[in-house]
Design a protein around this motif. Structure first.
Motif, PDB file in Angstrom:
ATOM      1  N   THR A   1      -3.413   3.026 -10.218  1.00  0.00           N
ATOM      2  CA  THR A   1      -4.100   4.219  -9.690  1.00  0.00           C
ATOM      3  C   THR A   1      -5.183   4.631 -10.892  1.00  0.00           C
ATOM      4  N   VAL A   2      -6.258   5.115 -10.455  1.00  0.00           N
ATOM      5  CA  VAL A   2      -7.251   5.163 -11.672  1.00  0.00           C
ATOM      6  C   VAL A   2      -7.549   6.654 -11.465  1.00  0.00           C
ATOM      7  N   ALA A   3      -7.373   7.443 -12.937  1.00  0.00           N
ATOM      8  CA  ALA A   3      -7.398   8.731 -12.898  1.00  0.00           C
ATOM      9  C   ALA A   3      -8.850   9.196 -13.095  1.00  0.00           C
TER      10      ALA A   3
ATOM     11  N   THR B   1     -14.767   3.959  -7.182  1.00  0.00           N
ATOM     12  CA  THR B   1     -14.349   3.583  -5.809  1.00  0.00           C
ATOM     13  C   THR B   1     -13.621   2.241  -5.984  1.00  0.00           C
ATOM     14  N   SER B   2     -13.095   1.940  -4.814  1.00  0.00           N
ATOM     15  CA  SER B   2     -12.568   0.298  -4.723  1.00  0.00           C
ATOM     16  C   SER B   2     -13.186  -0.408  -3.731  1.00  0.00           C
ATOM     17  N   ALA B   3     -13.199  -1.573  -4.053  1.00  0.00           N
ATOM     18  CA  ALA B   3     -13.757  -2.474  -2.728  1.00  0.00           C
ATOM     19  C   ALA B   3     -13.077  -3.901  -2.942  1.00  0.00           C
TER      20      ALA B   3
ATOM     21  N   ASP C   1     -11.885  -5.007  -6.424  1.00  0.00           N
ATOM     22  CA  ASP C   1     -12.690  -4.514  -7.611  1.00  0.00           C
ATOM     23  C   ASP C   1     -12.674  -2.899  -7.714  1.00  0.00           C
ATOM     24  N   LEU C   2     -12.628  -2.581  -8.690  1.00  0.00           N
ATOM     25  CA  LEU C   2     -13.181  -1.131  -9.122  1.00  0.00           C
ATOM     26  C   LEU C   2     -14.603  -0.930  -9.540  1.00  0.00           C
ATOM     27  N   VAL C   3     -15.139  -0.119  -8.668  1.00  0.00           N
ATOM     28  CA  VAL C   3     -16.722  -0.127  -8.493  1.00  0.00           C
ATOM     29  C   VAL C   3     -17.022   1.106  -9.201  1.00  0.00           C
TER      30      VAL C   3
END
Length: 498
Positions: free
Chosen positions: A101-103, A115-117, A120-122
């Motif tokens: 989880t990215v804070a 965001t995520s794709a 990938d973390l974009v």
């Protein structure tokens, strides 16, 4: 990597080498930078892992900080700081990252959207970053050691803590990164854990800060490293020290209760390093040692400067001593072949595993009188079947979904070592040994491809070997063995569903 139960150039040159591989992917990035579009996973065009790695930047360093909660079934709090240089103008930055989880994210000191794709973390920085600029990305995130249903690698939960096994493309399950061996970088790793635990990571220690409840250890590499080779051990461990050749610091990490039981194996390492140096030249890093983990991984792994082994290989194995020692040499030899000289793409994996298998077998021949020729003859007999099942050594079949480590098949181990044996037969032992030394010297601290090896071998042999290598590395059928026209390879059995 060795499955259990078996089977410098300067940094500027590294960037030039990568340019060809990244060219098509960078063009995609440039298009994305010119107009808003949905976030999508990107990659550097690796044939086996299309979405692995990211275009548009070259990582110079990682600073990783993990906080271990005292139990290996809960996420670690983490901060990853990436310093990179852009090779294209970027209004979006893709990082490989999943299973956490990215804070928050910062780019060059300013908060950034993210965001995520896919995996990938974009990241969208507040201001576009021009080409040729320094890039500093700080990601506050969690790092989850609990295995997801489709996870293949990353954190390994041990009996008393954690270790890492990131090969082939699992480092991004632990921390945000450019998860491809063609983009090597320097690492600084901080680990905070409750007192009573010991943390060890790649490189040399930079100190430990102890408080009433916890200790923070810091380690730093002295040579660039691929993300797949990162290692962090957290456990109730003993760290044992000894001197290797030329005063090389050798440190081993073992369960505290097993230090005396494992010592007869650990003390073999300095002589094994000296043996390898006699074959290919100076050990390429600042330290070495074995991490013996109480875990079931199914393999041993050449994490840089600290190779990962299953403890039970040494305490419960029914294998003879010479065989276990040859496995130790397999992972040690990877420090030259695979770690110091990393594969340009994952199709170049045979350069890692073929060479490690070669020196494993050579050590067994010289130390335990197990003839190399007998092993190679057996490999030749099975070679056509290996090629049919897994592809030729330099063109392995793509991994199946959820089975990313399935690229580690016999064709890239003994099948690739067989190609090296054929090369020695073809050009003679003196030229072959000169090639090996030159290879690890010329490409030290960099990455290299099969084409680079073919070019260097041809130069050392003073004749064009491209036809020889095409047959041995890419053909569906195993070519005749030089000097052994009587050797036969059995026809492969038809595959189910074929």
């Amino acid at each position: 990597m060795l499955p259990y139960l078996r089977p410098r150039p300067p940094r500027s040159r590294t960037r030039r080498i990568k340019a060809a591989l990244l060219a098509s992917a960078v063009s995609v990035c440039l298009i994305a930078a010119s107009a808003p579009s949905p976030a999508t996973p990107l990659g550097v065009g690796d044939r086996l892992f299309p979405h692995l790695g990211n275009p548009g930047y070259d990582v110079e360093s990682y600073d990783l900080a993990f906080s271990y909660p005292g139990t290996n079934d809960k996420p670690l709090a983490a901060v990853t700081t990436i310093k990179a240089i852009t090779s294209a103008p970027l209004d979006r930055i893709n990082l490989d990252y999943a299973h956490g989880t990215v804070a928050s994210v910062e780019v060059n000191g300013a908060r950034a959207a993210f965001t995520s794709a896919g995996e990938d973390l974009v990241v969208t920085p507040a201001e576009p970053v021009p080409a040729g600029s320094w890039l500093r990305i700080v990601v506050h995130h969690t790092s989850d050691p609990v295995t997801a249903a489709n996870q293949d690698g990353g954190w390994v939960r041990t009996k008393d803590g954690l270790a890492m096994a990131n090969q082939a493309d699992a480092a991004h399950l632990v921390f945000p990164c450019n998860d491809h061996p063609s983009d090597k970088a320097m690492f600084t790793i901080h680990v905070t854990a409750p007192n009573g635990y010991t943390a060890v990571a790649n490189g040399l220690p930079e100190g430990a800060e102890r408080t009433r409840r916890s200790t923070t250890w810091t380690y730093r590499t002295r040579h660039p490293m691929a993300t797949e080779l990162a290692q962090v051990s957290i456990g109730r461990s003993a760290v044992l020290h000894r001197a290797g050749p030329h005063g090389l610091p050798v440190r081993d990490v073992v369960p505290s209760k097993d230090r005396q039981t494992l010592e007869p194996w650990l003390k073999k390492t300095p002589d094994q390093i000296a043996w390898m140096e006699g074959k290919v030249g100076p050990y390429p890093f600042e330290t070495y040692g074995l991490l013996m983990a109480e875990a079931q991984t199914g393999f041993e792994l050449e994490t840089q400067t600290l190779s990962l082994f299953e403890r039970k290989l040494f305490t419960e194995s029914t294998y003879p001593k010479w065989y276990i020692e040859s496995i130790m040499v397999h992972e040690l030899s990877h420090q030259w072949f695979g770690d110091s000289v990393s594969p340009r793409t994952w199709s170049d994996l045979w350069l890692n595993e073929g060479h490690a298998t070669w020196y494993e077998a050579l050590y067994a021949e010289e130390k335990a009188h197990k003839p190399m020729e007998a092993r190679m003859k057996a490999a030749y007999k099975a070679s056509d079947s290996w090629r049919a099942a897994g592809g030729p050594p330099a063109a392995p079949r793509t991994p199946k979904p959820g089975q990313k480590i399935s690229i580690f098949r016999p064709n890239v181990y003994d099948g690739a070592a067989l190609a090296l044996y054929a090369l020695r037969q073809e050009i003679g032992r003196p030229a072959f040994e000169r090639l090996e030394r030159t290879w690890v010297s010329v490409h030290r601290d960099g990455d290299a491809s099969t084409a680079d090896f073919v070019h260097l071998a041809s130069a050392v042999a003073a004749r064009d070997l491209s036809g020889f290598f095409k047959a041995w590395l890419y053909d569906e059928k195993t070519p005749p063995m030089p000097g052994h026209p009587d050797w036969k390879s059995e026809a492969p059995q038809a595959r189910k569903g074929a």
